[in-house]
Design an enzyme around this catalytic site. Structure first.
Site, PDB file in Angstrom:
ATOM      1  CD1 TRP A   5      -1.171   3.194   8.172  1.00 54.68           C
ATOM      2  CD2 TRP A   5       0.948   2.715   8.715  1.00 54.68           C
ATOM      3  NE1 TRP A   5      -0.481   2.987   7.005  1.00 54.68           N
ATOM      4  CE2 TRP A   5       0.827   2.697   7.315  1.00 54.68           C
ATOM      5  CE3 TRP A   5       2.203   2.466   9.293  1.00 54.68           C
ATOM      6  CZ2 TRP A   5       1.906   2.422   6.468  1.00 54.68           C
ATOM      7  CZ3 TRP A   5       3.268   2.192   8.452  1.00 54.68           C
ATOM      8  CH2 TRP A   5       3.104   2.163   7.053  1.00 54.68           C
ATOM      9  CD  GLU A  51       0.881  -0.855   9.477  1.00 54.03           C
ATOM     10  OE1 GLU A  51      -0.275  -0.840   9.008  1.00 54.03           O
ATOM     11  OE2 GLU A  51       1.880  -1.222   8.831  1.00 54.03           O
ATOM     12  CG  ASP A 105      -1.893   1.120   1.302  1.00 59.17           C
ATOM     13  OD1 ASP A 105      -2.397   1.517   0.244  1.00 59.17           O
ATOM     14  OD2 ASP A 105      -2.150   1.629   2.416  1.00 59.17           O
ATOM     15  CD  GLU A 108      -0.421  -5.381   7.406  1.00 59.41           C
ATOM     16  OE1 GLU A 108      -0.836  -5.343   6.239  1.00 59.41           O
ATOM     17  OE2 GLU A 108      -1.012  -4.869   8.363  1.00 59.41           O
ATOM     18  CE1 TYR A 119      -4.520   0.882  10.235  1.00 59.30           C
ATOM     19  CE2 TYR A 119      -3.628  -1.278   9.756  1.00 59.30           C
ATOM     20  CZ  TYR A 119      -3.478   0.082   9.837  1.00 59.30           C
ATOM     21  OH  TYR A 119      -2.280   0.664   9.514  1.00 59.30           O
TER      22      TYR A 119
HETATM   23  C1  BDP Z   1      -1.298  -2.292   6.479  1.00 63.04           C
HETATM   24  C2  BDP Z   1       0.055  -2.065   5.869  1.00 63.04           C
HETATM   25  C3  BDP Z   1       0.327  -0.617   5.500  1.00 63.04           C
HETATM   26  C4  BDP Z   1      -0.949   0.036   5.022  1.00 63.04           C
HETATM   27  C5  BDP Z   1      -1.936   0.051   6.164  1.00 63.04           C
HETATM   28  C6  BDP Z   1      -3.273   0.676   5.768  1.00 63.04           C
HETATM   29  O1  BDP Z   1       1.112  -2.572   6.652  1.00 63.04           O
HETATM   30  O2  BDP Z   1       1.337  -0.567   4.543  1.00 63.04           O
HETATM   31  O3  BDP Z   1      -0.736   1.315   4.526  1.00 63.04           O
HETATM   32  O4  BDP Z   1      -2.168  -1.249   6.646  1.00 63.04           O
HETATM   33  O5  BDP Z   1      -4.133  -0.058   5.295  1.00 63.04           O
HETATM   34  O6  BDP Z   1      -1.971  -3.150   5.632  1.00 63.04           O
HETATM   35  O7  BDP Z   1      -3.443   1.867   5.904  1.00 63.04           O
END
Ligand code: BDP
Length: 603
Positions: free
Chosen positions: A556, A511, A166, A417, A473
């Site tokens: 993040w 993150e 990403d 990841e 997340y």
């Molecule tokens: C994870 C990744 C990161 C992405 C982030 C996202 O490690 O590179 O930018 O989440 O989705 O998948 O913002």
């Protein structure tokens, strides 16, 4: 080939001349450059700055999105008095694959777009005259090289990069380029291992040289006073009442390595170094024997116009913002950064989790979205896996060789990841983790960042990590917006399972966060609004604070950054706490308030 990865310096015996500036540039979509002698001269070259990514200078889409071979060239003067030395052109990086010719002679190729390499021009240089450097770079993606992805070929034959990651596939000569002169008998490398003895410190050193000569090592304090010395290629520096390198209170000594032959100094290399120890013990990460709590960011090398190009100005601003907000650490997501970043982190006392470019080890063009679906692809059970593993190990070795003496580097992140729910992943991980340990004289802790579906009941690889790094997340990809309360509940359930599964390891969040369009707000909040970003952060912080095993939070991302276009990204990833122009969103004030109150380190 010259093997040294030491940062170029000027000294009694060495010269480092910057080759930054404007270089000739040309795209080679048909791959005809070598056959048509572009190594000698590019046909109608454009003029482009180095260091920088090429993509964002151009106003047409074809050039910005270009995928394939492209060339750089420059004429440089090599002084007559350098005859008899080893002379190199040293690239901070070339993303992702490069071959270098000087005066028409092919000298070196390098794979892996985020680590330095040198072309030894000693034998082909014109001394006291101009010399022509030509570099062919290629930015295609594949599953045998990292970062992983695909290269799609359109019906008209043009290529497109399809990353499994990403961030935008920025490429080119993105870091400093140097013309370097070194003596033939020289210091190739050195390594340090620190231990504390009460108020004193012992710094065990090893110096690798390219020829036979006597080695002398001296250590000077910040005032320039000699505090320890030793002789021989291996030895120990005894430092009385050592000033330790501490989090956000860095103290740097200067180490001076000398090679002599009787009265003659053959080579001298010096560098600033910090004395500190780092280890994982039980649920804690200890710096100089004291538990630390990491506050900070996953970052990117990413800015307007220069893309992933190194800029001392952007670096300076980023460090000032990190200091202002009360951070003490960052992860070099998702590739080793410019060497100057580590020098600055050494100076400012920031803790760095140094990550190799092992990202995209999950074949998905939107892994961030698919990660919670439980998708399985057996990524490490492919026919091409042995090739990927070899490249991965070489990159890990180069990263550790380059960064091992930085006090700021407290851990290695060996993948971001990856897919971990297939049994084939386990031996792959074991091999990479053992390799990192073998490469690192300081045996620093090793980790990898776990994707959403690497869960306590699915992940087959967490056991290899010295501490567990979670990318989570909740409140964004999982149970976002009106479901945030449920997100917190599910999050806690997962944490309870981790605590039971790994009862003796520290956890860090590498993150967490939410995409947020700066200056969009709504009462009550909605996803993408500044208020919602704060709500996600606050929810995550409540969870972190309830688990003693959590010893760090790296949100993040530090700043909004460019990604591939698509329906999931609004001109890039907007999870930044700062905008891409490095101005604060509301979340920055929220984090400052929290982080200012969390001590960097136990007293
Ligand atoms: C994870 C990744 C990161 C992405 C982030 C996202 O490690 O590179 O930018 O989440 O989705 O998948 O913002």
């Amino acid at each position: 080939m010259v093997n040294t990865l030491l940062y170029p310096i000027d000294s009694l015996s060495r010269r480092a001349v910057s080759l930054n500036g404007m270089w000739g540039f040309a795209l080679d979509p048909k791959g005809v450059g070598v056959k048509e002698n572009w190594t000698e001269k590019l046909p109608c070259p454009d003029s482009i700055p180095v260091p920088a990514s090429f993509a964002d200078f151009y106003t047409d889409k074809k050039t910005r999105e270009y995928c394939g071979d492209f060339w750089y060239e420059k004429d440089v003067f090599v002084p007559a008095e350098w005859q008899g030395k080893t002379v190199c052109v040293r690239f901070g990086c070339a993303t992702h694959v490069a071959t270098v010719w000087v005066n028409g002679v092919e000298l070196v190729s390098h794979e892996g777009g985020f680590l330095p390499f040198s072309a030894d021009i000693t034998e082909v240089a014109v001394y006291g005259g101009m010399n022509h450097i030509a570099v062919k770079v290629n930015n295609e993606l594949s599953e045998t090289r990292m970062p992983c992805g695909q290269t799609k070929v359109r019906p008209d034959g043009s290529k497109r990069a399809a990353p499994y990651f990403d961030f935008y596939n920025y490429s080119g000569l993105q870091r400093n380029v140097w013309l370097v002169a070194m003596p033939k008998t020289r210091i190739e490398d050195y390594e340090l291992v620190h231990s504390l003895k009460g108020p004193d410190a012992e710094v065990a050193y090893t110096v690798k040289t390219s020829g036979a000569a006597s080695v002398a090592v001296k250590l000077y304090d910040a005032e320039g006073e000699l505090v320890a010395e030793s002789a021989g290629a291996e030895g120990v520096l005894h430092v009385k009442d050592a000033h330790l390198w501490q989090v956000r209170r860095a103290y740097l000594y200067t180490i001076v390595l000398r090679l002599t032959d009787g009265e003659n100094v053959l080579d001298e290399y010096s560098e600033k170094v910090g004395i500190r120890t780092v280890e994982v013990r039980g649920r804690e990460i200890l710096l100089n024997g004291k538990p630390v709590y990491l506050k900070g960011f996953g970052k990117h090398e990413d800015a307007d116009m220069i893309g992933r190009g190194f800029s001392p100005a952007v670096m300076k601003r980023d460090f000032e913002l990190m200091k202002w907000i009360g951070a003490n650490s960052f992860r070099t997501s998702h590739y080793p950064y410019s060497e100057e970043m580590y020098q600055m982190a050494d100076r400012e006392g920031f803790l760095v989790i140094d990550e190799v470019q092992a990202v995209g080890c999950f074949p998905s063009l939107m892994n961030f979205a698919e990660a919670s679906t439980g998708k399985k692809t057996a990524f490490f059970a492919k026919e091409t896996t042995p090739q990927l593993l070899e490249h991965h190990k070489r990159s890990v070795e180069e990263m550790i060789r380059r960064d091992k003496n930085h006090a700021c580097v407290i851990a290695w992140s060996l993948l971001n990841e990856p897919e971990t729910n297939d049994p084939a992943a386990t031996p792959y991980f074991e091999e990479v983790f053992a390799w990192a340990h073998a490469c690192d004289p300081q045996k620093r802790p090793r980790t990898f960042a776990l994707i959403m579906n690497s869960k306590p009941d699915t992940c087959q690889c967490h056991q290899v990590a010295d501490f567990i790094s979670l990318n989570r997340y909740y409140g964004w990809y999982v149970l976002g917006g009106p479901d945030i309360e449920e997100a917190e509940f599910v999050f806690r359930k997962e944490m309870d399972a981790w605590m039971a599964l790994e009862p003796n390891k520290p956890f860090i969040f590498t993150e967490y966060g939410a995409d947020t369009h700066a200056a969009i707000d709504k009462l009550p909040s909605v996803m993408w609004s500044e208020s919602y970003q704060n709500e996600v952060l606050a929810m995550c912080e409540r969870v972190f604070d309830d688990y003693d095993a959590v010893v760090g939070e790296q949100v993040w991302n530090f700043a909004d950054f460019q990604t591939t276009e698509g329906i999931m990204r609004v001109d890039g990833n907007k999870k930044g706490i700062f905008t891409r122009q490095r101005q604060p969103k509301r979340a920055a004030f929220h984090l400052k308030e929290r982080w200012d109150l969390i001590p960097n380190c136990a007293e």
